[in-house]
Design a protein around this motif. Sequence first.
Motif, PDB file in Angstrom:
ATOM      1  N   THR A   1     -14.795  38.216  24.286  1.00  0.00           N
ATOM      2  CA  THR A   1     -15.930  39.494  23.953  1.00  0.00           C
ATOM      3  C   THR A   1     -17.490  38.504  24.400  1.00  0.00           C
ATOM      4  N   ALA A   2     -17.703  37.418  24.471  1.00  0.00           N
ATOM      5  CA  ALA A   2     -18.182  36.434  24.418  1.00  0.00           C
ATOM      6  C   ALA A   2     -18.599  37.021  26.800  1.00  0.00           C
ATOM      7  N   ALA A   3     -17.235  36.963  27.323  1.00  0.00           N
ATOM      8  CA  ALA A   3     -17.808  37.203  28.937  1.00  0.00           C
ATOM      9  C   ALA A   3     -18.114  38.523  28.774  1.00  0.00           C
ATOM     10  N   PHE A   4     -17.797  39.397  28.235  1.00  0.00           N
ATOM     11  CA  PHE A   4     -18.264  40.989  28.465  1.00  0.00           C
ATOM     12  C   PHE A   4     -19.647  41.489  27.984  1.00  0.00           C
ATOM     13  N   ASP A   5     -20.239  40.632  26.877  1.00  0.00           N
ATOM     14  CA  ASP A   5     -20.925  40.195  26.324  1.00  0.00           C
ATOM     15  C   ASP A   5     -21.995  39.493  27.803  1.00  0.00           C
ATOM     16  N   LYS A   6     -21.881  38.495  28.291  1.00  0.00           N
ATOM     17  CA  LYS A   6     -22.942  38.294  29.644  1.00  0.00           C
ATOM     18  C   LYS A   6     -22.931  38.915  30.679  1.00  0.00           C
ATOM     19  N   LEU A   7     -21.291  40.113  30.661  1.00  0.00           N
ATOM     20  CA  LEU A   7     -21.342  40.394  31.962  1.00  0.00           C
ATOM     21  C   LEU A   7     -22.060  41.789  31.415  1.00  0.00           C
ATOM     22  N   ALA A   8     -21.756  42.528  30.305  1.00  0.00           N
ATOM     23  CA  ALA A   8     -22.808  43.300  30.395  1.00  0.00           C
ATOM     24  C   ALA A   8     -24.635  43.319  30.844  1.00  0.00           C
ATOM     25  N   ALA A   9     -24.910  40.930  29.716  1.00  0.00           N
ATOM     26  CA  ALA A   9     -26.349  41.426  30.076  1.00  0.00           C
ATOM     27  C   ALA A   9     -27.237  41.140  31.124  1.00  0.00           C
TER      28      ALA A   9
ATOM     29  N   ASP B   1     -24.626  48.442  34.472  1.00  0.00           N
ATOM     30  CA  ASP B   1     -23.810  48.811  35.446  1.00  0.00           C
ATOM     31  C   ASP B   1     -22.181  48.574  34.953  1.00  0.00           C
ATOM     32  N   ALA B   2     -22.036  47.466  34.915  1.00  0.00           N
ATOM     33  CA  ALA B   2     -20.837  46.822  34.789  1.00  0.00           C
ATOM     34  C   ALA B   2     -19.618  47.123  33.866  1.00  0.00           C
ATOM     35  N   ILE B   3     -20.312  47.486  32.430  1.00  0.00           N
ATOM     36  CA  ILE B   3     -19.729  47.115  31.216  1.00  0.00           C
ATOM     37  C   ILE B   3     -19.412  48.365  30.659  1.00  0.00           C
ATOM     38  N   GLN B   4     -19.016  49.368  30.600  1.00  0.00           N
ATOM     39  CA  GLN B   4     -19.952  50.566  29.508  1.00  0.00           C
ATOM     40  C   GLN B   4     -18.874  50.970  28.546  1.00  0.00           C
ATOM     41  N   THR B   5     -19.590  51.870  27.209  1.00  0.00           N
ATOM     42  CA  THR B   5     -18.805  51.781  26.341  1.00  0.00           C
ATOM     43  C   THR B   5     -18.086  52.985  26.509  1.00  0.00           C
ATOM     44  N   GLY B   6     -16.562  53.173  26.102  1.00  0.00           N
ATOM     45  CA  GLY B   6     -16.034  54.239  25.872  1.00  0.00           C
ATOM     46  C   GLY B   6     -15.280  54.619  25.062  1.00  0.00           C
ATOM     47  N   ALA B   7     -13.605  55.042  25.534  1.00  0.00           N
ATOM     48  CA  ALA B   7     -12.926  55.190  24.264  1.00  0.00           C
ATOM     49  C   ALA B   7     -11.333  54.943  24.572  1.00  0.00           C
ATOM     50  N   ILE B   8     -10.640  54.605  23.416  1.00  0.00           N
ATOM     51  CA  ILE B   8      -9.630  54.898  23.472  1.00  0.00           C
ATOM     52  C   ILE B   8      -8.403  56.062  22.584  1.00  0.00           C
ATOM     53  N   ARG B   9      -8.368  57.289  22.963  1.00  0.00           N
ATOM     54  CA  ARG B   9      -8.068  58.455  22.428  1.00  0.00           C
ATOM     55  C   ARG B   9      -6.686  58.907  22.261  1.00  0.00           C
ATOM     56  N   ARG B  10      -6.495  59.174  20.807  1.00  0.00           N
ATOM     57  CA  ARG B  10      -5.265  58.964  20.188  1.00  0.00           C
ATOM     58  C   ARG B  10      -4.512  59.988  19.748  1.00  0.00           C
ATOM     59  N   THR B  11      -3.796  60.667  20.059  1.00  0.00           N
ATOM     60  CA  THR B  11      -3.703  61.971  19.369  1.00  0.00           C
ATOM     61  C   THR B  11      -1.894  62.206  19.069  1.00  0.00           C
ATOM     62  N   GLU B  12      -2.847  62.986  17.443  1.00  0.00           N
ATOM     63  CA  GLU B  12      -1.480  62.321  16.348  1.00  0.00           C
ATOM     64  C   GLU B  12      -0.557  63.435  15.904  1.00  0.00           C
ATOM     65  N   ARG B  13       0.513  63.790  15.448  1.00  0.00           N
ATOM     66  CA  ARG B  13       0.786  64.827  14.809  1.00  0.00           C
ATOM     67  C   ARG B  13       1.552  64.655  13.062  1.00  0.00           C
ATOM     68  N   THR B  14       0.991  65.065  12.523  1.00  0.00           N
ATOM     69  CA  THR B  14       1.633  64.922  10.920  1.00  0.00           C
ATOM     70  C   THR B  14       2.393  65.879  10.645  1.00  0.00           C
ATOM     71  N   GLY B  15       3.181  66.045   9.369  1.00  0.00           N
ATOM     72  CA  GLY B  15       4.077  66.820   9.154  1.00  0.00           C
ATOM     73  C   GLY B  15       5.295  67.124   9.841  1.00  0.00           C
ATOM     74  N   GLY B  16       5.594  68.429  10.295  1.00  0.00           N
ATOM     75  CA  GLY B  16       6.392  69.196  11.542  1.00  0.00           C
ATOM     76  C   GLY B  16       7.807  68.578  10.687  1.00  0.00           C
ATOM     77  N   GLY B  17       8.824  68.761  11.583  1.00  0.00           N
ATOM     78  CA  GLY B  17       9.875  67.905  11.626  1.00  0.00           C
ATOM     79  C   GLY B  17      10.867  68.255  12.505  1.00  0.00           C
TER      80      GLY B  17
ATOM     81  N   LEU C   1      -7.049  41.270  25.565  1.00  0.00           N
ATOM     82  CA  LEU C   1      -7.857  42.502  26.479  1.00  0.00           C
ATOM     83  C   LEU C   1      -6.526  43.119  27.367  1.00  0.00           C
ATOM     84  N   TYR C   2      -7.245  44.407  27.325  1.00  0.00           N
ATOM     85  CA  TYR C   2      -6.102  45.410  28.051  1.00  0.00           C
ATOM     86  C   TYR C   2      -6.490  44.955  29.252  1.00  0.00           C
TER      87      TYR C   2
END
Length: 124
Positions: free
Chosen positions: A9-17, A21-37, A115-116
């Motif tokens: 986290t500290a390394a990301f903070d330093k790089l972002a400072a 442009d090197a660090i961006q805020t994005g997202a991990i998108r998860r799609t889940e199905r509930t119900g069915g069978g 990290l991933y």
Amino acid sequence: MTTIRSKVTAAFDKLAAKQPDAIQTGAIRRTERTGGGPSDPDGGAVTTTDYPARMAVFEIGADRIDGSNILAGDLQVIVEPISIEATAEDRVICDRGELTIAKLGRVASGGETALYDMICRGAR
């Protein structure tokens, strides 16, 4: 005691400072199905959730492209730990669009994700 996760986290903070442009805020998108069978695999409700994540997205050099594991146009995405454990079925949302995870790398010390390091692909 400083953990590897806090160091990342500290390394990301330093790089972002220093290089915003090197660090961006994005997202991990998860799609889940509930119900069915088993008798109704298409039934149930589909829920899509975006988990905010800071990330760095890099083009992969030609010398790493092997034509099977890494393809031309693939991207290396380094993601800071988030509130969920990412899976290969999740998607990465970034300035390059919605990416599929071709290879999910996880750096973990003592079982805690630091990290991933992913290989991702855009729509082809």
